[in-house]
Design a protein around this motif. Structure first.
Motif, mmCIF file in Angstrom:
data_model
loop_
_atom_site.group_PDB
_atom_site.id
_atom_site.type_symbol
_atom_site.label_atom_id
_atom_site.label_comp_id
_atom_site.label_asym_id
_atom_site.label_seq_id
_atom_site.Cartn_x
_atom_site.Cartn_y
_atom_site.Cartn_z
ATOM 1 N N LEU A 75 81.776 3.665 32.654
ATOM 2 C CA LEU A 75 82.139 3.227 34.005
ATOM 3 C C LEU A 75 83.629 2.956 34.192
ATOM 4 N N PRO A 76 84.377 2.488 33.160
ATOM 5 C CA PRO A 76 85.828 2.344 33.362
ATOM 6 C C PRO A 76 86.526 3.646 33.746
ATOM 7 N N LEU A 77 85.956 4.781 33.335
ATOM 8 C CA LEU A 77 86.544 6.059 33.724
ATOM 9 C C LEU A 77 86.480 6.250 35.242
ATOM 10 N N LEU A 78 85.467 5.649 35.857
ATOM 11 C CA LEU A 78 85.332 5.720 37.312
ATOM 12 C C LEU A 78 86.079 4.593 38.019
ATOM 13 N N ALA A 79 86.133 3.421 37.366
ATOM 14 C CA ALA A 79 86.607 2.223 38.065
ATOM 15 C C ALA A 79 88.011 1.762 37.682
ATOM 16 N N SER A 80 88.486 2.103 36.488
ATOM 17 C CA SER A 80 89.727 1.496 35.994
ATOM 18 C C SER A 80 90.963 2.371 36.107
ATOM 19 N N PHE A 81 90.808 3.621 36.525
ATOM 20 C CA PHE A 81 91.959 4.526 36.542
ATOM 21 C C PHE A 81 92.239 5.124 37.919
ATOM 22 N N ILE A 130 73.836 -0.842 39.440
ATOM 23 C CA ILE A 130 73.880 -2.303 39.577
ATOM 24 C C ILE A 130 74.988 -2.881 38.709
ATOM 25 N N PHE A 131 75.100 -2.372 37.489
ATOM 26 C CA PHE A 131 76.151 -2.829 36.567
ATOM 27 C C PHE A 131 77.534 -2.574 37.151
ATOM 28 N N LEU A 132 77.736 -1.382 37.716
ATOM 29 C CA LEU A 132 79.015 -1.045 38.340
ATOM 30 C C LEU A 132 79.286 -1.952 39.529
ATOM 31 N N THR A 133 78.270 -2.167 40.364
ATOM 32 C CA THR A 133 78.433 -3.034 41.544
ATOM 33 C C THR A 133 78.801 -4.451 41.144
ATOM 34 N N ALA A 134 78.098 -4.986 40.135
ATOM 35 C CA ALA A 134 78.375 -6.351 39.675
ATOM 36 C C ALA A 134 79.787 -6.457 39.103
ATOM 37 N N SER A 135 80.201 -5.425 38.368
ATOM 38 C CA SER A 135 81.548 -5.435 37.789
ATOM 39 C C SER A 135 82.606 -5.421 38.882
ATOM 40 N N LEU A 136 82.390 -4.596 39.910
ATOM 41 C CA LEU A 136 83.354 -4.510 41.009
ATOM 42 C C LEU A 136 83.344 -5.784 41.855
ATOM 43 N N TYR A 137 82.179 -6.423 41.969
ATOM 44 C CA TYR A 137 82.106 -7.705 42.679
ATOM 45 C C TYR A 137 82.949 -8.754 41.957
ATOM 46 N N LYS A 138 82.833 -8.791 40.624
ATOM 47 C CA LYS A 138 83.598 -9.775 39.849
ATOM 48 C C LYS A 138 85.090 -9.474 39.870
ATOM 49 N N ASP A 139 85.443 -8.198 40.118
ATOM 50 C CA ASP A 139 86.854 -7.819 40.213
ATOM 51 C C ASP A 139 87.375 -7.886 41.648
ATOM 52 N N LYS A 140 86.569 -8.443 42.543
ATOM 53 C CA LYS A 140 86.978 -8.708 43.928
ATOM 54 C C LYS A 140 87.107 -7.434 44.767
ATOM 55 N N HIS A 141 86.330 -6.409 44.433
ATOM 56 C CA HIS A 141 86.289 -5.211 45.270
ATOM 57 C C HIS A 141 85.276 -5.374 46.406
ATOM 58 N N TYR A 142 84.209 -6.142 46.159
ATOM 59 C CA TYR A 142 83.144 -6.338 47.140
ATOM 60 C C TYR A 142 82.968 -7.809 47.455
ATOM 61 N N THR A 143 82.539 -8.093 48.688
ATOM 62 C CA THR A 143 82.121 -9.447 49.023
ATOM 63 C C THR A 143 80.682 -9.642 48.545
ATOM 64 N N THR A 144 80.186 -10.876 48.644
ATOM 65 C CA THR A 144 78.809 -11.164 48.244
ATOM 66 C C THR A 144 77.825 -10.332 49.053
ATOM 67 N N LYS A 145 78.041 -10.269 50.372
ATOM 68 C CA LYS A 145 77.136 -9.500 51.229
ATOM 69 C C LYS A 145 77.169 -8.015 50.861
ATOM 70 N N GLU A 146 78.366 -7.477 50.637
ATOM 71 C CA GLU A 146 78.492 -6.071 50.283
ATOM 72 C C GLU A 146 77.827 -5.770 48.954
ATOM 73 N N ALA A 147 78.047 -6.629 47.968
ATOM 74 C CA ALA A 147 77.447 -6.422 46.645
ATOM 75 C C ALA A 147 75.931 -6.465 46.719
ATOM 76 N N LEU A 148 75.393 -7.352 47.567
ATOM 77 C CA LEU A 148 73.945 -7.455 47.709
ATOM 78 C C LEU A 148 73.370 -6.197 48.352
ATOM 79 N N LEU A 149 74.009 -5.719 49.419
ATOM 80 C CA LEU A 149 73.524 -4.504 50.082
ATOM 81 C C LEU A 149 73.606 -3.297 49.151
#
Length: 456
Positions: free
Chosen positions: A150-156, A196-215
Motif C-alpha cells: 500500500l505505501p506504493l499507492l499512498a506514500s509516493f 479498509i486497511f488503506l482507508t484506516a491508514s489514510l484516516y490516521k494520516d489526516k487524508h479523510y475525516t471521520t465521516k469520509e473514512a466511515l463511508l
C-alpha cells in the motif's frame, strides 16, 4: 494545511527534484503493476499473499493460534510493567480493558482448538475452528502484504494525482475525496480488508475525516472479484458472472451515494483524526476539471514522494506494521467471530431475526422467500455463508441470484469487515455498523429484485 505553488522550487524539497520524481514514477508504476495488472489471469498482489500462505504451509494454524496468547501477555506487560514511551507500551497504547478481555478469551479458545478439548460448541469446525481454517489464514497474510504494498499507492504521490483528477466526480456524488476511488480498486483486486486497511491508514494520516473514512470503509471496501466469482460459481451461476458483477458494482455505488446522505453516516463529524474540522471551502475545492488542479495534484505528488523514507524503508516498515495489525486483529476475529458463528450454528436466534425479511422478499416476487431470508440474514456474519446455504437448497436459480447478489452488496460482515473497521482505528460504533448492514440489505433488495426479474 501546506500551501503548494504551481511550480515546485528545488529549495522546497528535502532531497532533490530528480529523486522525488523517480520515487513518484517508480513507486506508482510498481503499485499499479502489483494491484491492477493481471499475469496469467492472476493479479501479482493475489499471487504474493497466496505464495506467502503456501510458504508458511502447515505452520499457518499454529501462527494463528499463537497470536492471542502473545497479545494477552504483551497487553498485561505493557499495562502493568512496561515503561511509558517504550515500544511495547506504544504498541498497546490504544488498547483498553475490552481488548484485554478479548485477548484472554481468544487465548482460551486457541488452547481449546489446539488441544481439541473443552467446549466443543465454541472451538468446533462450525465456530472458532472455521475462523482458523477458512478466514484467518488469509488475514495473517493479506494484511502484512497489503501493509508492504500500500505505501506504493499512498506514500509516493499516486493518491494525490488520482485525487486531483477524480475529485470532481467523487465529491459531488459521494461527498468524499477523489483519492477514495483507489480504496475501492484496492478492494476489488485485492480484498475488502486491504481497502479498509488503506482507508484506516489514510484516516490516521489526516487524508479523510471521520465521516469520509466511515463511508469509504463501509461503502467502497468491496469484495474482491475473485471471491465474488467463487460465491457465484458455488451456487452454479458462473455463466452469468460478468453481468452479475457489473450489476453488483452499479448498485453498490448507488448504495454508497444514498448511505452518505442519511443517518447514521450523515451524523458522523467532518473532522480529522486530530480534531480539526473540514471546512466548506475544503469540500468545494477542486470540484471542477481544470489543468491547474492536475498540475497541483502532480506537485503534491512530488512533495509527497520527497517526504517519504524511500521505497525499501516504506515497504519494509509497512510489512512490519501489517504484522502488528494482524496480530491485534486475529484475536478479535477469532474470539468475537467464533462466538457469533456458534450462536448461528447452535441456536435459532438468527432464524428468528430473519423473519421480518420474509414479507419484504415475498413482496418483491422472489421465489422461496423464507429460505432466501434465512440465507441473506447470515450474510451479516460471513460473506460465504449465504452462498453455502442457498447453494445446498433446492430452490430456483432466481432465488440463488437474489441471495448471492444481496450478500455481496451487504459489504459488512462481522467476521471479515466489521471487526477490522473497528480495530484498524476508524472511530465507529459497532451498533452503527449493524444498522448500516440492515439498511444496505433492505435498500439493495428492490434494485436486485428488478435485476432478477430482468434476467429470469
Amino acid at each position: 494545511m501546506v500551501q503548494h505553488e504551481d511550480v515546485i522550487n528545488e529549495s522546497n524539497l528535502k532531497t532533490s527534484y530528480r529523486r522525488s520524481l523517480f520515487l513518484f514514477i517508480f513507486g506508482s508504476i510498481s503499485g499499479i503493476f502489483i494491484f491492477f495488472v493481471q499475469i496469467n489471469g492472476q493479479f501479482p498482489f493475489e499471487a504474493i499473499y497466496k505464495g506467502l500462505l503456501n510458504l508458511l504451509g502447515d505452520a499457518v494454524p499454529y501462527i494463528i493460534l499463537s497470536y492471542p496468547p502473545l497479545m494477552m501477555i504483551g497487553f498485561i506487560y505493557a499495562k502493568k510493567f512496561a515503561k511509558e514511551g517504550s515500544k511495547i507500551c506504544n504498541f498497546f497504547e490504544e488498547d483498553n480493558t475490552f481488548h484485554g478481555v478479548v485477548y484472554v478469551f481468544s487465548s482460551i479458545l486457541a488452547v481449546m482448538i489446539l488441544l481439541q478439548s473443552g467446549i466443543s460448541v465454541l472451538y468446533g469446525p462450525k465456530s472458532a475452528g472455521f475462523m482458523v481454517t477458512d478466514i484467518l489464514p488469509f488475514t495473517i497474510t493479506i494484511i502484512p502484504v497489503g501493509g508492504a504494498v500500500l505505501p506504493l499507492l499512498a506514500s509516493f504521490g499516486l493518491l494525490d494525482v488520482i485525487g486531483s483528477v477524480l475529485e470532481p466526480i467523487m465529491r459531488p456524488a459521494f461527498k468524499v475525496p477523489g483519492k477514495s476511488a483507489l480504496d475501492t480498486i484496492a478492494s476489488v483486486v485485492g480484498a475488502a480488508v486491504v481497502g479498509i486497511f488503506l482507508t484506516a491508514s489514510l484516516y490516521k494520516d489526516k487524508h479523510y475525516t471521520t465521516k469520509e473514512a466511515l463511508l469509504i470503509s463501509t461503502g467502497f471496501s468491496l469484495n474482491s472479484v475473485g471471491y465474488c466469482a467463487f460465491c457465484v460459481g458455488y451456487v452454479g451461476l458462473i455463466s452469468k458472472f460478468n453481468i452479475m458483477f457489473l450489476m453488483y458494482l452499479v448498485i453498490t455505488y448507488a448504495l454508497a451515494a444514498i448511505m452518505v446522505r442519511i443517518p447514521p453516516i450523515k451524523n458522523y463529524p467532518d473532522s480529522y483524526v486530530d480534531g480539526s474540522i473540514q471546512t466548506e471551502e475544503m469540500r468545494s475545492e477542486n470540484v471542477k476539471f481544470s489543468i491547474h488542479q492536475i498540475k497541483k495534484g502532480f506537485n503534491n505528488a512530488i512533495l509527497k514522494a520527497d517526504s517519504s523514507d524511500g521505497i525499501i524503508k516504506e515497504v519494509s516498515s509497512g510489512f512490519i506494521n501489517g504484522i502488528g495489525v494482524s496480530m491485534k486483529v486475529v484475536p478479535m476475529m477469532l474470539g468475537i467471530g467464533g462466538v457469533v458463528l456458534a450462536i448461528n450454528e447452535f441456536t435459532p436466534l438468527f432464524v428468528i431475526l430473519s423473519k421480518p425479511f420474509i414479507p419484504i422478499i415475498s413482496l418483491l416476487g422472489v421465489p422461496e422467500a423464507t429460505i432466501a431470508a434465512q440465507s441473506i440474514f447470515v450474510g451479516g456474519l460471513d460473506l460465504f455463508l449465504p452462498s453455502a446455504l442457498i447453494g445446498a437448497a433446492a430452490v430456483p436459480d432466481a432465488t440463488k441470484f437474489f441471495v448471492v447478489m444481496i450478500s455481496l452488496m451487504q459489504v459488512l460482515y462481522i467476521t471479515e469487515t466489521m471487526l477490522p473497521i473497528i480495530f484498524f482505528g476508524i472511530p465507529v460504533k459497532f451498533r452503527d455498523l449493524l444498522i448500516l448492514w440492515v439498511m444496505r440489505t433492505i435498500i439493495a433488495m428492490p434494485f436486485v429484485a428488478i435485476c432478477m426479474h430482468l434476467i429470469y
